[in-house]
Design an enzyme around this catalytic site. Structure first.
Site, mmCIF file in Angstrom:
data_model
loop_
_atom_site.group_PDB
_atom_site.id
_atom_site.type_symbol
_atom_site.label_atom_id
_atom_site.label_comp_id
_atom_site.label_asym_id
_atom_site.label_seq_id
_atom_site.Cartn_x
_atom_site.Cartn_y
_atom_site.Cartn_z
ATOM 1 N N TYR A 19 43.906 33.518 41.888
ATOM 2 C CA TYR A 19 45.278 33.909 41.552
ATOM 3 C C TYR A 19 45.814 34.879 42.608
ATOM 4 O O TYR A 19 45.309 35.994 42.763
ATOM 5 C CB TYR A 19 45.342 34.561 40.169
ATOM 6 C CG TYR A 19 44.956 33.651 39.018
ATOM 7 C CD1 TYR A 19 44.918 32.263 39.170
ATOM 8 C CD2 TYR A 19 44.617 34.181 37.784
ATOM 9 C CE1 TYR A 19 44.558 31.431 38.121
ATOM 10 C CE2 TYR A 19 44.253 33.352 36.715
ATOM 11 C CZ TYR A 19 44.226 31.981 36.904
ATOM 12 O OH TYR A 19 43.861 31.164 35.856
ATOM 13 N N TRP A 172 44.426 27.433 27.741
ATOM 14 C CA TRP A 172 45.516 27.842 28.634
ATOM 15 C C TRP A 172 46.671 26.838 28.592
ATOM 16 O O TRP A 172 46.518 25.732 28.093
ATOM 17 C CB TRP A 172 45.020 28.026 30.070
ATOM 18 C CG TRP A 172 44.389 26.831 30.727
ATOM 19 C CD1 TRP A 172 43.097 26.420 30.622
ATOM 20 C CD2 TRP A 172 45.024 25.895 31.612
ATOM 21 N NE1 TRP A 172 42.875 25.306 31.379
ATOM 22 C CE2 TRP A 172 44.039 24.956 31.996
ATOM 23 C CE3 TRP A 172 46.317 25.758 32.116
ATOM 24 C CZ2 TRP A 172 44.313 23.893 32.861
ATOM 25 C CZ3 TRP A 172 46.596 24.708 32.978
ATOM 26 C CH2 TRP A 172 45.602 23.790 33.350
#
Length: 297
Positions: A19, A172
């Site tokens: 990320y 998710w």
């Protein structure tokens, strides 16, 4: 947002080495230091697979799993991770090698538990089997995509694993990249995810025939939600939470107002009665076929 989430009872914060090329973990680490919560009151996870451009900075080989963990701890400024995920399966590394690396990190006290993300049921089963055979620490949790438009893996493929291994899930994309918020019903709003250049791949995905079908389903679900006095966001999140095999629904809010609104879904779970759930099934028309254990037949 982390402070607000914590005050509302949320104690699990998810991240990954990929990320923003590690910057996301640095920012979260700075926030944790500033907030100064008691370390035994919250959980932090990282995920390993895409660590950099060099061949030695990728995959689930022993070298990268251990170095990736060490790097994540430096970014977080923490002594250990509560959860460490294999971000994707690695076909180039034997599962036993990954198991041994994870077990080493547990023995060193650098991680407490480890898990998988988007592994097949066969790969997860192999991991549990090898862990038992060689007395290694098995995975505890899987992190799969799960929402009203993406159900097959969580509801069908993994169904034998929940009871057999006690496997949990931290799901998710409950809002399917924003599609299940209703904001794309009349096109693509300025500043939304699909309007951003870095998410052009996502926009292209929904320009396909399959993508347009999903947008149509989302619009119909939006209308159903309104009739029931709900927003599509609340309906979608509450629907995920209804599944008893969902341990946690990961939210990806970018503003405090979004987070505040998302958490209101907890107040509406009781509205998803049998009648409403069946109405949802009629619209989505994607209920997975039940898993059949042929060994019992």
């Amino acid at each position: 947002m982390m402070s607000y989430a914590y005050d509302q009872g949320i104690n699990f914060f998810d991240n990954a080495e990929v990320y923003a090329d590690g910057l996301s973990e640095e920012i979260m680490g700075d926030a944790l230091k500033k907030l100064n919560w008691s370390r035994d009151s919250y959980l932090v996870s990282s995920k390993v697979f895409w660590g950099g451009d060099k061949p030695t900075q990728k995959g689930l080989n022993r070298k990268h799993v251990i170095e990736g963990c060490n790097n994540a701890l430096k970014r977080f400024k923490l002594d250990y991770l509560d959860l460490y995920y294999c971000h994707r399966p690695d076909v180039d590394t034997p599962i036993i090698e990954t198991l041994r690396a994870m077990d080493t990190l547990i023995q060193q006290g650098k991680i407490l538990y480890w898990g998988t993300s988007e592994w097949s049921s066969e790969q997860i089963t192999e991991a549990y089997t090898l862990a038992e055979r060689y007395h290694l620490t098995p995975p505890t949790v899987e992190q799969p995509q799960y929402n009203l438009l993406h159900r097959e893996r969580v509801e069908r493929e993994y169904s034998p694993l929940y009871e057999k291994y006690g496997m949990g899930t931290t799901t998710w994309s409950p809002l399917s990249s924003g599609i299940l918020t209703g904001k794309y019903g009349q096109g693509i709003p300025e500043g939304s995810r699909l309007s951003l250049e870095k998410f052009s791949w996502l926009k292209e995905m929904y320009d396909t025939p399959e993508g347009k079908v999903k947008l149509k389903i989302a619009n119909e679900l939006h209308e159903l939600a309104i009739k029931k006095g709900l927003t599509l966001t609340h309906l979608s999140l509450a629907w995920c939470l209804k599944n008893q095999n969902v341990s946690s629904v990961i939210l990806g809010a970018s503003r405090l107002e979004q987070l505040e609104d998302n958490l209101k879904a907890l107040d509406f779970i009781h509205l998803l009665d049998d009648e409403l759930m069946e109405s949802i099934e009629v619209i989505t028309n994607n209920r997975p076929e039940p898993h059949i254990d042929w060994k019992k037949h």
